[in-house]
Design a protein around this motif. Sequence first.
Motif, PDB file in Angstrom:
ATOM      1  N   GLY A  24       8.350 -11.596 -10.146  1.00 12.38           N
ATOM      2  CA  GLY A  24       7.564 -10.565 -10.804  1.00 12.38           C
ATOM      3  C   GLY A  24       8.343  -9.883 -11.910  1.00 12.38           C
ATOM      4  O   GLY A  24       8.301  -8.669 -12.064  1.00 12.38           O
ATOM      5  N   TRP A  25       9.061 -10.686 -12.667  1.00 13.91           N
ATOM      6  CA  TRP A  25       9.953 -10.158 -13.684  1.00 13.91           C
ATOM      7  C   TRP A  25       9.221  -9.444 -14.803  1.00 13.91           C
ATOM      8  O   TRP A  25       9.775  -8.654 -15.518  1.00 13.91           O
ATOM      9  CB  TRP A  25      10.816 -11.280 -14.242  1.00 13.91           C
ATOM     10  N   ASP A  31       0.896 -13.790 -10.647  1.00 10.00           N
ATOM     11  CA  ASP A  31       1.297 -13.843  -9.249  1.00 10.00           C
ATOM     12  C   ASP A  31       0.906 -15.224  -8.713  1.00 10.00           C
ATOM     13  O   ASP A  31      -0.186 -15.721  -8.975  1.00 10.00           O
ATOM     14  CB  ASP A  31       0.585 -12.749  -8.457  1.00 10.00           C
ATOM     15  N   THR A  32       1.796 -15.822  -7.954  1.00 10.57           N
ATOM     16  CA  THR A  32       1.607 -17.206  -7.506  1.00 10.57           C
ATOM     17  C   THR A  32       0.815 -17.330  -6.209  1.00 10.57           C
ATOM     18  O   THR A  32       0.494 -18.438  -5.788  1.00 10.57           O
ATOM     19  CB  THR A  32       2.977 -17.870  -7.305  1.00 10.57           C
ATOM     20  N   ARG A  33       0.488 -16.204  -5.543  1.00 13.55           N
ATOM     21  CA  ARG A  33      -0.194 -16.288  -4.246  1.00 13.55           C
ATOM     22  C   ARG A  33      -1.587 -16.899  -4.339  1.00 13.55           C
ATOM     23  O   ARG A  33      -1.957 -17.726  -3.515  1.00 13.55           O
ATOM     24  CB  ARG A  33      -0.272 -14.912  -3.594  1.00 13.55           C
ATOM     25  N   GLY A  66       6.711  -6.838   2.249  1.00 13.97           N
ATOM     26  CA  GLY A  66       5.320  -6.403   2.138  1.00 13.97           C
ATOM     27  C   GLY A  66       4.428  -7.450   1.509  1.00 13.97           C
ATOM     28  O   GLY A  66       3.348  -7.755   2.024  1.00 13.97           O
ATOM     29  N   ARG A  67       4.866  -8.002   0.401  1.00 10.31           N
ATOM     30  CA  ARG A  67       4.083  -9.015  -0.315  1.00 10.31           C
ATOM     31  C   ARG A  67       3.885 -10.257   0.538  1.00 10.31           C
ATOM     32  O   ARG A  67       2.788 -10.781   0.661  1.00 10.31           O
ATOM     33  CB  ARG A  67       4.807  -9.376  -1.616  1.00 10.31           C
ATOM     34  N   GLU A  68       4.954 -10.734   1.158  1.00  7.44           N
ATOM     35  CA  GLU A  68       4.881 -11.962   1.946  1.00  7.44           C
ATOM     36  C   GLU A  68       4.098 -11.753   3.239  1.00  7.44           C
ATOM     37  O   GLU A  68       3.354 -12.638   3.661  1.00  7.44           O
ATOM     38  CB  GLU A  68       6.289 -12.490   2.202  1.00  7.44           C
ATOM     39  N   THR A  69       4.226 -10.581   3.857  1.00  7.54           N
ATOM     40  CA  THR A  69       3.453 -10.287   5.066  1.00  7.54           C
ATOM     41  C   THR A  69       1.967 -10.274   4.754  1.00  7.54           C
ATOM     42  O   THR A  69       1.166 -10.861   5.490  1.00  7.54           O
ATOM     43  CB  THR A  69       3.887  -8.941   5.682  1.00  7.54           C
TER      44      THR A  69
END
Length: 134
Positions: A24-25, A31-33, A66-69
């Motif tokens: 997230g530079w 965003d790749t999700r 947080g993002r991955e959860t």
Amino acid sequence: SVVHEGDSRHWDVVLGCEILYWGGWSLFDEDTRGPLLATLRAACDFSSRGGSETEVALAFTVRDKGRETRFVLDDIGGAFWLRLLGDGEKGEEEGEEEVDVEEGERIQMDAAARAVMVAAVEGDLLLLGARLRT
């Protein structure tokens, strides 16, 4: 691998390693999700039309908890049944495949995988399996 059976093709397994990391530079970096979830669903949707259950295996180091959860529990967890792989794996002996898993057992495996994700801390390596919910 892609297996050809007559006119149908299906994926036996989809592997992903360290594919959740995103720096997230920049505000302009996508965003790749979303694309990742769409790719996993497409591979498994195609597979289910071919009469197979594709196994998804994801391995990643927790870097942005947080993002991955949210991604694992809400996005992947909303479309796939989760289970632990590796040391935390339940229900498979060496050389056995997961076949005919009872719904109750699948729910228990999903809950155990979710609990590990919630308890994970940055730096933990997680190994998760997933199958498309039908």
